[in-house]
Design an enzyme around this catalytic site. Structure first.
Site, PDB file in Angstrom:
ATOM      1  N   PRO A 119       0.778  -1.253   0.000  1.00 11.82           N
ATOM      2  CA  PRO A 119       0.000   0.000   0.000  1.00 11.82           C
ATOM      3  C   PRO A 119       0.804   1.294   0.000  1.00 11.82           C
ATOM      4  CG  PRO A 119      -0.008  -0.985   2.173  1.00 11.82           C
ATOM      5  CD  PRO A 119       0.713  -1.947   1.279  1.00 11.82           C
ATOM      6  N   CYS A 120       1.331   1.655  -1.169  1.00  9.28           N
ATOM      7  CA  CYS A 120       2.107   2.882  -1.291  1.00  9.28           C
ATOM      8  C   CYS A 120       1.261   4.136  -1.043  1.00  9.28           C
ATOM      9  CB  CYS A 120       2.790   2.945  -2.646  1.00  9.28           C
ATOM     10  SG  CYS A 120       1.680   2.771  -4.049  1.00  9.28           S
ATOM     11  N   HIS A 121      -0.073   4.007  -1.135  1.00 10.20           N
ATOM     12  CA  HIS A 121      -0.938   5.165  -0.877  1.00 10.20           C
ATOM     13  C   HIS A 121      -0.872   5.601   0.587  1.00 10.20           C
ATOM     14  CE1 HIS A 121      -3.500   1.650  -0.019  1.00 10.20           C
ATOM     15  NE2 HIS A 121      -4.105   2.436   0.869  1.00 10.20           N
TER      16      HIS A 121
END
Length: 186
Positions: A155-157
């Site tokens: 989850p780079c967000h």
């Protein structure tokens, strides 16, 4: 057993591949509340779940894996089900394995750290840079995250620029905000 019976049995046990070998890399797309995602799955796990253009992803997969690539909905369905569950708030942690052959070096280190950022929380590019021992590299961290081929699963967000600034995201700022609101991080 007649030829017709055998062909019917093969259709049931090998959907879509009567007399053919299924692709080594299952490739397709799925529409989500934050846009279309391009998907690629191998025997090792999810190779791509990305906002990138289909042709670009296909080219990257071809170069990195160099395998028979094609549609195989049966192998993409588990990922699609988990994405649906995530977007309807029924899933917080993806269970599918990830195949990181599209990521190397520094980017791999940064992207793998994102699994430690729990659902509903965020970290900053600076915090990640410090955690990997490169405190002067928050911009490099942001660039590594921008190239994440397995967004949502890794989850780079959940990495933001800092207080009051979400920073960039491959799916765009509205998608990043939507995901963080879905998780209760905003």
């Amino acid at each position: 057993m007649s030829t017709e019976d055998l062909e019917a049995l093969l259709r049931v046990t090998s959907p879509g591949y009567v007399g053919e070998t299924p692709p080594e890399v299952a490739f397709g797309t799925t529409d989500t509340p934050v846009g279309r995602l391009v998907l690629a799955v191998t025997a090792r796990g999810v190779l791509a779940c990305t906002y990138e253009d289909e042709h670009g992803v296909f080219a990257r997969v071809s170069r990195a894996v160099g395998s028979f690539i094609g549609p195989d909905p049966r192998r993409l369905d588990p990922l699609r089900r988990e994405l649906d569950a995530y977007f309807t708030s029924r899933l917080r942690t993806f269970s599918l394995p990830v195949d990181l052959r599209l990521v190397t070096g520094f980017s791999r280190t940064v992207i793998q750290l994102m699994t430690a950022v729990p659902y509903g929380s965020v970290t900053t590019y600076q915090e990640i840079a410090e955690r990997i021992g490169r405190p002067q590299a928050p911009r490099a961290v942001a660039n590594a995250l921008a190239g994440n081929p397995v967004c949502l699963l890794l989850p780079c967000h959940r990495a933001v620029e800092g207080p009051g600034s979400l920073g960039g995201y491959a799916g765009g700022p509205a998608a990043k905000e939507h995901l963080l609101r879905l998780e209760g991080a905003l």
